[in-house]
Enzyme design. Structure first.
Site, PDB file in Angstrom:
ATOM      1  N   ASP A  33     -43.263 -77.861 109.505  1.00 40.81           N
ATOM      2  CA  ASP A  33     -42.417 -79.190 109.680  1.00 40.81           C
ATOM      3  C   ASP A  33     -42.834 -79.948 107.913  1.00 40.81           C
ATOM      4  O   ASP A  33     -43.409 -79.332 107.925  1.00 40.81           O
ATOM      5  CB  ASP A  33     -43.923 -79.507 110.428  1.00 40.81           C
ATOM      6  CG  ASP A  33     -42.810 -79.818 112.328  1.00 40.81           C
ATOM      7  OD1 ASP A  33     -42.021 -79.643 112.366  1.00 40.81           O
ATOM      8  OD2 ASP A  33     -44.109 -79.009 112.438  1.00 40.81           O
TER       9      ASP A  33
ATOM     10  N   TYR B 278     -52.143 -69.763 112.008  1.00 39.39           N
ATOM     11  CA  TYR B 278     -52.573 -70.572 111.659  1.00 39.39           C
ATOM     12  C   TYR B 278     -53.725 -70.953 110.700  1.00 39.39           C
ATOM     13  O   TYR B 278     -54.797 -70.655 112.522  1.00 39.39           O
ATOM     14  CB  TYR B 278     -51.540 -71.514 112.219  1.00 39.39           C
ATOM     15  CG  TYR B 278     -50.096 -71.944 112.246  1.00 39.39           C
ATOM     16  CD1 TYR B 278     -49.393 -72.857 111.146  1.00 39.39           C
ATOM     17  CD2 TYR B 278     -49.465 -71.136 113.398  1.00 39.39           C
ATOM     18  CE1 TYR B 278     -47.887 -72.061 111.291  1.00 39.39           C
ATOM     19  CE2 TYR B 278     -47.561 -71.351 113.753  1.00 39.39           C
ATOM     20  CZ  TYR B 278     -47.389 -71.893 112.189  1.00 39.39           C
ATOM     21  OH  TYR B 278     -46.046 -71.551 112.896  1.00 39.39           O
TER      22      TYR B 278
END
Lengths: 255, 255
Positions: free
Chosen positions: A52, A110
């Site tokens: 994003d 992540y």
């Protein structure tokens, strides 16, 4: 025609995310626009994870079909010569003709970083979330560990998202303190915490919503065990806030 | 009137250095402009080390005379509320009325960071110098060690500088590899080297010119022992290039 596997890194600060959009500056558009003059046609570059706006990548993987016979080493140099400094091609290798960076990824890792101290070190401000309130690392670690295994993560998905299933399998999930002596001097009055999670796949905003919920737990607004109740509820309203994008880094993709 | 000792940190990227100038944005001007409305008059804030344009500080120390009786904790919060995110006040403490951050500093430590790999990790690009050529860390370390002690550093001074003496005493000087696993993933294809030097005082551009010369030595364009010959010559033309400012961080000031 050949298919290439590119490992890329980017500073997400000035990007409206990975995926190409009509107007905004995106990683995909910048990459595709760098390849086009070499290939002499428009190309489509698929990523393992569509990050994003504001999210960084230390080793994102993308796949690209090319007619040009340029060597991987020359293409790396040519692309880095044309790309802006906030996106870099780390490595390029030949892949099977039908390789897809997205479809064939077996795991993604992540990292979500948090500066836990009164004052944010300026050089960390683009890649670390500032949480000045006291955090209990031990309960955050316990809560993070509960995420390992297969769970329905519906409660941690961005509102309005539509996917076939919200069940995902997490292979590792830890929250730990990072020895930060290389980035800030002693006496900086804080510590660097990092949530490291590896899964076969993730829902939209999932890592950031998990990070926000872990911070709630660290602030003792909820108990660590509540993580399981939130998962079981499937209710987005029960999870914590979506932590800001700049603390998140797509760290590694496995195949 | 009281005198305060402030420890501050800044990202030097968007600053034309510490010292106030007529036009450009400087750390001193931004700090003084934040204190002025609290003190209701213009103030003058002296720094331990006047860093150049683009140079960062992890823990710069500055001194300030104030009439206002605001507590140190409240002043820290008030200033951080007004300052831009690229300058932060880490701590404020009361000092002797005649304290001078510059005059009384007994030692300063600077860190100069180098990314030694083909491709620069984007998130490091504002604070690390990119040197893609192979570097021999062992000879660089030997050369760095030669700097400890009292030397005439005239050869490493910015051209045109005028100081009474160019003799300075270095208390420590090392070049080492930093474990970088917290900032880049394995396979990033490079390593982070850091030149860490502590001295009672430094000449203008001295650390950057030493860093440039150490890189020449690491590239085997000169022998490590040549460091002593360059010092003895006092000739700026014999030293290496002035390494770029963004790799340099004022790390610590001692009193």
């Amino acid at each position: 025609l050949r298919t290439l596997k590119l490992t890329i890194a980017y500073d997400g600060t000035e990007f409206a995310g990975y995926q190409r959009q009509a107007r905004d500056r995106t990683v995909q558009a910048v990459l595709e626009d760098a390849v086009a003059p070499i290939e002499q046609r428009a190309v489509n570059i698929m990523a393992a994870g569509r990050t994003d706006a504001g999210v960084h990548a230390a080793a994102q993987v993308v796949s690209l079909s090319l007619e040009n016979a340029i060597s991987c080493a020359d293409l790396t140099r040519a692309l880095n010569g044309m790309l802006p400094a906030d996106v870099r091609v780390i490595a390029i290798e030949e892949a099977a003709i039908d390789f897809s960076a997205r479809r064939e990824a077996t795991a993604k890792t992540y990292h979500y970083s948090i500066w836990n101290g009164a004052v944010m070190p300026p050089l960390l401000r683009r890649s670390v979330w500032h949480v000045p309130q006291p955090l209990d690392l031990e309960v955050m670690s316990s809560a993070a560990a509960l995420l390992v295994g297969e769970h329905d993560f519906a409660a941690f998905q961005a509102r309005g998202a539509t996917v076939k299933t919200t069940v995902r399998r997490m292979l590792a999930s830890v929250m730990r303190e990072i020895d930060v002596g290389i980035v800030v001097p002693q006496g900086a009055g804080g510590r660097l915490l990092r949530f490291e999670i590896t899964g076969r796949g993730f829902l939209r905003h999932m890592v950031r919503t998990l990070a926000g919920t872990l911070v709630d737990i660290g602030r003792r607004r909820r108990a660590a065990e509540e993580m399981l109740a939130i998962l079981a509820s499937g209710d987005r309203a029960r999870a914590g806030v979506t932590a800001p994008p700049h603390g998140l880094v797509l760290w590694r993709v496995e195949y």
